[in-house]
Design an enzyme around this catalytic site. Structure first.
Site, PDB file in Angstrom:
ATOM      1  CB  ALA A   9      16.883  27.022  12.901  1.00  0.00           C
ATOM      2  CB  THR A  33      12.388  22.824  16.661  1.00  0.00           C
ATOM      3  OG1 THR A  33      13.659  23.017  17.281  1.00  0.00           O
ATOM      4  CG2 THR A  33      12.350  23.557  15.326  1.00  0.00           C
ATOM      5  N   GLY A  34      11.485  23.002  20.018  1.00  0.00           N
ATOM      6  CA  GLY A  34      11.212  22.285  21.251  1.00  0.00           C
ATOM      7  C   GLY A  34      12.297  21.332  21.696  1.00  0.00           C
ATOM      8  CD  GLU A  35      13.506  22.716  24.807  1.00  0.00           C
ATOM      9  OE1 GLU A  35      12.394  22.574  25.373  1.00  0.00           O
ATOM     10  OE2 GLU A  35      13.947  23.815  24.451  1.00  0.00           O
ATOM     11  CG  ASP A  80       4.812  26.795  26.718  1.00  0.00           C
ATOM     12  OD1 ASP A  80       4.453  25.965  27.563  1.00  0.00           O
ATOM     13  OD2 ASP A  80       4.227  26.932  25.614  1.00  0.00           O
ATOM     14  CG  HIS A  81       9.996  24.138  30.111  1.00  0.00           C
ATOM     15  ND1 HIS A  81      11.033  23.249  30.257  1.00  0.00           N
ATOM     16  CD2 HIS A  81      10.471  25.125  29.323  1.00  0.00           C
ATOM     17  CE1 HIS A  81      12.090  23.679  29.593  1.00  0.00           C
ATOM     18  NE2 HIS A  81      11.768  24.819  29.018  1.00  0.00           N
ATOM     19  N   GLY A  86      21.065  27.189  14.276  1.00  0.00           N
ATOM     20  CA  GLY A  86      21.848  26.887  13.095  1.00  0.00           C
ATOM     21  C   GLY A  86      21.390  27.652  11.870  1.00  0.00           C
TER      22      GLY A  86
END
Length: 321
Positions: free
Chosen positions: A176, A104-106, A37-38, A173
């Site tokens: 998360a 959390t996305g980019e 999903d971008h 991490g």
């Protein structure tokens, strides 16, 4: 039973081709589908980035496979109340079932409305509240929510699936991973990371599914496969926080041109026609504790890949389980 799925790359293929690949994946014997999903591709060479919710609706009409987003960011670019509606409709249209993978996305995708890109801790807090909002809406009740990050005013979803979609969370991490164990119905991984899987299960994720995804590049010879993987996905060799904070495909192009070599990409993407190498790459995920593995073919020879996996790879994997 271990499931082996196909990973549809919206960054590399147009919507009609993605729908065709979904049907071909089912015919080849794959058990499930992931779809990215971008808003942008990672690099211009990939060349596509369709609206995933339209594509999922079409996929649901041509396959009976379960579908999951890998992954959606329901925090910045799209309000979680809208993602909740999209996911509910997708679940109603996919006879094999739908799961909402979240993360959390980019900045690459989420910066487009001009909002500041939050730091990692804030992004996690936003994601936790977003999951809460979506689950409230999937209850079918009228929802008013006044939280730290999101407001919902007397909203109700009228089109709902029989069961709310499971929420799977991508996590890297410790913080998360702890959130995924506490708030999600499963874990998403894009590397075989046994420490993360173990932490997830220790901190509340025991009994929840863990899904993993990887990229490969099948071609009749290894050299052609490495060349294709390097041209299309050199960003696979990037590590650290850069993939989360760079805002534009041209920045990824600049960074990969300066740092990444074909050999580095070949270390990350299994390339070529040797079925044992493909099996070994997938087995690494299973050994790390992953329950379901999704494979993405880099490049345009999807039909060659599907034939290869149907005849050479999937039978080996299933014979070994």
């Amino acid at each position: 039973m271990t499931r082996f799925g196909y990973f549809l790359a919206t960054e590399e293929h147009g919507p009609e081709e993605l729908v065709r690949q979904a049907g071909a994946a089912q015919e080849a014997g794959f058990d499930a589908l992931w779809i990215s999903d971008h808003y942008h591709p990672w690099l211009g060479a990939q060349g596509q980035s369709s609206f995933v919710w339209s594509v999922i609706g079409a996929i649901g009409q041509v396959t009976s496979l379960p579908v999951a987003t890998a992954v959606t960011c329901p925090t910045t670019r799209i309000h979680p109340a809208i993602v909740a509606q999209a996911a509910a409709t997708a679940a109603a249209m996919t006879p094999g079932g739908f799961s909402l993978g979240v993360g959390t996305g980019e900045a690459l995708n989420e910066h487009i409305l001009g909002d500041p890109w939050p730091h990692a801790a804030r992004r996690l807090a936003m994601l936790e509240e977003a999951i809460e909002v979506m689950r409230e809406l999937w209850s079918g009740r009228t929802v008013s929510h006044h939280g730290e990050f999101y407001t919902v005013d007397t909203a109700r979803l009228y089109t709902l699936p029989e069961e709310p979609p499971p929420v799977l969370m991508s996590a890297f991490g410790p913080k998360a991973t702890a959130l995924a164990a506490r708030a999600a119905d499963g874990l998403v991984q894009v590397a075989p990371a046994p420490e993360t899987v173990d932490r997830f299960r220790r901190e509340g994720g025991a009994g929840k599914p863990v899904q993993g995804g990887l990229k490969v590049c099948w071609a009749p010879n290894e050299q052609d496969a490495v060349r294709t993987a390097y041209e299309r996905w050199p960003n696979e060799a990037l590590s650290g926080e850069a993939p989360q904070v760079l805002p534009s495909p041209r920045h990824f192009e600049q960074l990969t041109q300066g740092l990444v070599t074909p050999e580095m990409v070949a270390d990350e993407v299994t390339c070529g026609p040797d079925p044992e190498r493909h099996v070994a790459a997938i087995e690494a995920y299973l050994e790390a504790g992953v329950d379901e593995v999704y494979v993405c073919q880099v490049g345009d020879d999807q039909d060659g890949f599907f034939g290869f996996y149907s005849e050479e790879v999937l039978p080996r994997l299933r014979g070994a389980r």
